[in-house]
Scaffold this active site. Sequence first.
Site, PDB file in Angstrom:
ATOM      1  N   ASP A 168      -0.380   5.073   0.929  1.00 28.66           N
ATOM      2  CA  ASP A 168      -0.741   6.049   1.960  1.00 28.66           C
ATOM      3  C   ASP A 168      -0.774   5.419   3.346  1.00 28.66           C
ATOM      4  OD1 ASP A 168      -1.385   8.621   0.497  1.00 28.66           O
ATOM      5  OD2 ASP A 168      -2.631   7.202  -0.615  1.00 28.66           O
ATOM      6  N   ASP A 172       0.860  -1.176   0.000  1.00 27.07           N
ATOM      7  CA  ASP A 172       0.000   0.000   0.000  1.00 27.07           C
ATOM      8  C   ASP A 172       0.902   1.233   0.000  1.00 27.07           C
ATOM      9  OD1 ASP A 172      -2.374   1.559   0.310  1.00 27.07           O
ATOM     10  OD2 ASP A 172      -1.993   1.677   2.458  1.00 27.07           O
TER      11      ASP A 172
END
Length: 219
Positions: free
Chosen positions: A13, A11
Amino acid sequence: MTTGKRAFLLDFDGLICDTESAAHRSWAEEYSRYGLPFPAGVWHRMLGNPNGEQLALADMAAKIGTTNMAGVAERRASRKTQLCDQEPLRPGVKKLLEDAAAAEVVLAVVSSSGREWVQHHLTRLGVADYFLTLFTGERTRQHKPHPELYRLALHELRLPARAALAFEDSPVGSTAASAAGVDCVVVPNATSQPWTFGNAIAVLPDLTHFSAEEFAFST
């Protein structure tokens, strides 16, 4: 061709760079302008949600009694950008990328955010070249916690789920990875610390605690 290889699917953020804490601060500051606390429940519903901004704006509008939120949205977005551009890599990220590259593990980003946003920050942080490709929000109709982004990544990388390991920071992301059959290591950020991650194979305080040898692939 990546058949027979292994992959780390990260991922962006909150995991590679803590833009989530920066975003949280930008909202907290905006609520504070009106003498309001930023509700934890609103933030929880926003995390990983592509419509998160609209959720917060609607909550604020109801509380301050207006429907004209354009100025609030513009000011808050500008502040978020300013704060995010000051965020460094999270601890242990650079070493994870270096170790993966040395071991010929494929690296890809799997993020509901837009490609331009992710690419900007990876370049700013000096790590863009580590990643073979980016699977970002424009690529799929459904975003996390739906598994479509992870399924797309496995399909295009030509990898079975058991040959990949996901890294996420929120329940939304770990749910998406798990639903795609991908084992997930969760590294919470400051804004996701209180929540539980029942579908993760490990929850680590940061990536300096990650050891690839402890997470052997079953291929």
